[in-house]
Motif scaffolding. Structure first.
Motif, PDB file in Angstrom:
ATOM      1  N   ALA A 106       0.870  -1.298   0.023  1.00 26.52           N
ATOM      2  CA  ALA A 106      -0.073  -0.066  -0.167  1.00 26.52           C
ATOM      3  C   ALA A 106       0.868   1.213   0.068  1.00 26.52           C
ATOM      4  CB  ALA A 106      -0.765  -0.065   1.337  1.00 26.52           C
ATOM      5  N   ALA A 107       1.976   1.173   0.642  1.00 27.32           N
ATOM      6  CA  ALA A 107       2.904   2.567   0.820  1.00 27.32           C
ATOM      7  C   ALA A 107       3.247   2.718  -0.495  1.00 27.32           C
ATOM      8  CB  ALA A 107       4.009   2.141   1.768  1.00 27.32           C
ATOM      9  N   ARG A 108       3.744   1.635  -1.216  1.00 30.35           N
ATOM     10  CA  ARG A 108       4.379   1.788  -2.501  1.00 30.35           C
ATOM     11  C   ARG A 108       3.551   2.254  -3.586  1.00 30.35           C
ATOM     12  NH1 ARG A 108       5.364  -3.572  -4.040  1.00 30.35           N
ATOM     13  NH2 ARG A 108       5.929  -2.772  -6.182  1.00 30.35           N
ATOM     14  N   VAL A 109       2.207   1.989  -3.605  1.00 28.12           N
ATOM     15  CA  VAL A 109       1.041   2.533  -4.369  1.00 28.12           C
ATOM     16  C   VAL A 109       0.818   3.870  -3.919  1.00 28.12           C
ATOM     17  CG1 VAL A 109      -1.322   2.237  -5.081  1.00 28.12           C
ATOM     18  CG2 VAL A 109       0.120  -0.001  -4.639  1.00 28.12           C
ATOM     19  N   VAL A 110       0.829   4.305  -2.675  1.00 26.72           N
ATOM     20  CA  VAL A 110       0.471   5.529  -2.256  1.00 26.72           C
ATOM     21  C   VAL A 110       1.617   6.631  -2.786  1.00 26.72           C
ATOM     22  CG1 VAL A 110       0.320   7.052  -0.218  1.00 26.72           C
ATOM     23  CG2 VAL A 110      -0.889   4.906  -0.358  1.00 26.72           C
ATOM     24  N   ALA A 111       3.126   5.980  -2.828  1.00 23.63           N
ATOM     25  CA  ALA A 111       4.186   7.140  -3.352  1.00 23.63           C
ATOM     26  C   ALA A 111       3.899   7.060  -4.596  1.00 23.63           C
ATOM     27  CB  ALA A 111       5.295   6.162  -2.844  1.00 23.63           C
ATOM     28  N   ALA A 112       3.367   6.413  -5.514  1.00 21.33           N
ATOM     29  CA  ALA A 112       3.247   6.505  -6.822  1.00 21.33           C
ATOM     30  C   ALA A 112       2.017   7.224  -7.351  1.00 21.33           C
ATOM     31  CB  ALA A 112       2.804   4.923  -7.706  1.00 21.33           C
ATOM     32  N   VAL A 113       1.090   7.384  -6.241  1.00 18.50           N
ATOM     33  CA  VAL A 113      -0.038   8.465  -6.366  1.00 18.50           C
ATOM     34  C   VAL A 113       0.439   9.698  -6.077  1.00 18.50           C
ATOM     35  CG1 VAL A 113      -2.295   8.936  -5.645  1.00 18.50           C
ATOM     36  CG2 VAL A 113      -1.759   6.651  -6.191  1.00 18.50           C
ATOM     37  N   ARG A 114       1.287   9.974  -5.098  1.00 19.48           N
ATOM     38  CA  ARG A 114       1.627  11.265  -4.697  1.00 19.48           C
ATOM     39  C   ARG A 114       2.821  11.549  -5.888  1.00 19.48           C
ATOM     40  NH1 ARG A 114       3.335   9.245   1.302  1.00 19.48           N
ATOM     41  NH2 ARG A 114       1.455   9.611   2.348  1.00 19.48           N
ATOM     42  N   GLN A 115       3.336  10.914  -6.693  1.00 18.87           N
ATOM     43  CA  GLN A 115       3.969  11.423  -7.658  1.00 18.87           C
ATOM     44  C   GLN A 115       3.082  11.849  -8.920  1.00 18.87           C
ATOM     45  OE1 GLN A 115       7.728  11.712  -7.931  1.00 18.87           O
ATOM     46  NE2 GLN A 115       6.714  12.804  -9.717  1.00 18.87           N
ATOM     47  N   LEU A 116       2.233  11.056  -9.185  1.00 18.59           N
ATOM     48  CA  LEU A 116       1.090  11.416 -10.126  1.00 18.59           C
ATOM     49  C   LEU A 116       0.547  12.808  -9.872  1.00 18.59           C
ATOM     50  CD1 LEU A 116      -0.842   8.305 -10.890  1.00 18.59           C
ATOM     51  CD2 LEU A 116       0.333   9.744 -12.608  1.00 18.59           C
ATOM     52  N   ALA A 117       0.223  12.969  -8.557  1.00 17.44           N
ATOM     53  CA  ALA A 117      -0.253  14.317  -8.135  1.00 17.44           C
ATOM     54  C   ALA A 117       0.464  15.346  -8.236  1.00 17.44           C
ATOM     55  CB  ALA A 117      -0.870  14.308  -6.614  1.00 17.44           C
TER      56      ALA A 117
END
Length: 289
Positions: A106-117
């Motif tokens: 989950a933390a890795r996915v969240v990091a990817a989302v933060r980068q997208l944002a």
């Protein structure tokens, strides 16, 4: 408009009756619910008729269990809820099966989302645990979408550090999830499922998790065969579920891939397609269907 499907669109009710249907499974958004997220007026009557016949009704949705349980609170006894795209299955408050993510995913996915944002994509993450959903975006536009599907949710400082058993990470993209957010998660698709579950939603789950896998486990547990199962869906997260039933229906409004995958076609969600098809094929005496 009267419902008169062609022979190729829908099976004969006699054939369905001879199969001895014991389970009706339906997606919610875009399938059972209309475009305004409203349940059909005749739903409770149809559920009562199914119960009289000994036919189990099961909502199968990307929505969380708490949201589904609230929607069907007055008729939930004995009902099986296939929640969170099959990652969490509950009956009468008891977990039947789940497929949680490994720690750290989950933390890795969240990091990817933060980068997208950070790159300018208007997207936010919902970390879905068994106890609650968790978000860190606090703007009303995002929270309004979260409340539609996650009645039990909490705003936290860091969604990557929640203390819960995480079963899914859902991403809401205010643009096109299929064109923008899903492709950006290609690295996760090598080890996990990245499923476009709606026009604006993408879900990241274990590779073994989907509505179809959950349905097959339920069929085995209850001794129900695919030939005794009626299934309705409209979007890409419904594909595996359609494969688990001989009587699989795509809604008329469904994604083209869903229409190709299903064996039959039902009227659209805005034409009360699920209940009209169920009532016709199972010969249920329901006024107005």
């Amino acid at each position: 408009m009267p419902y008169s499907p062609s022979p190729l669109a829908s099976p004969d009710s006699t054939a369905v009756a001879s199969a001895g249907i014991r389970l009706v499974v339906t997606d919610m958004d875009g399938t059972l619910l209309d475009d305004d997220k409203r349940a059909p007026e005749a739903l409770r009557e149809v559920l009562g008729r199914l119960r009289e016949r000994g036919v189990l009704f099961s909502p199968a949705s990307g929505r969380q269990y708490a949201t589904l349980a609230r929607e069907f609170a007055d008729v939930a006894e004995g009902m099986v809820f296939i929640a969170e795209n099959g990652t969490y299955v509950v009956r009468d408050g008891v977990e039947l099966s789940s497929d949680p993510l490994a720690p750290g995913v989950a933390a890795r996915v969240v990091a990817a989302v933060r980068q997208l944002a950070a790159d300018g994509v208007d997207v936010g993450a919902v970390v879905c645990g068994k106890r609650s959903a968790y978000v860190e975006r606090t703007d009303e536009a995002f929270l309004a979408e979260v409340r539609r599907y996650y009645v039990e949710h909490r705003i936290v400082e860091d969604v990557a550090a929640v203390d819960d058993e995480v079963i899914k990470v859902a991403l809401f993209d205010f643009g096109s999830a299929e064109r923008t957010t899903a492709p950006a998660l290609a690295d996760f698709a090598e080890t996990h499922q990245v499923v476009v579950s709606g026009e604006h939603w993408v879900d990241v789950m274990n590779r073994t998790a989907n509505k179809g896998a959950a349905l097959r486990r339920l069929q085995r547990e209850l001794g129900i065969t695919p030939a005794q199962t009626l299934v309705f869906g409209d979007y890409l997260n419904d594909l595996e579920m359609l494969d688990a039933a001989e009587w699989s229906f795509a809604m008329a409004n469904a994604h083209p891939e869903v229409v190709r995958r299903a064996r039959h076609l039902a009227p659209s969600n805005n034409d009360n397609g699920v209940l009209r098809t169920v009532a016709r094929l199972l010969d249920l005496p329901v006024k107005g269907l």
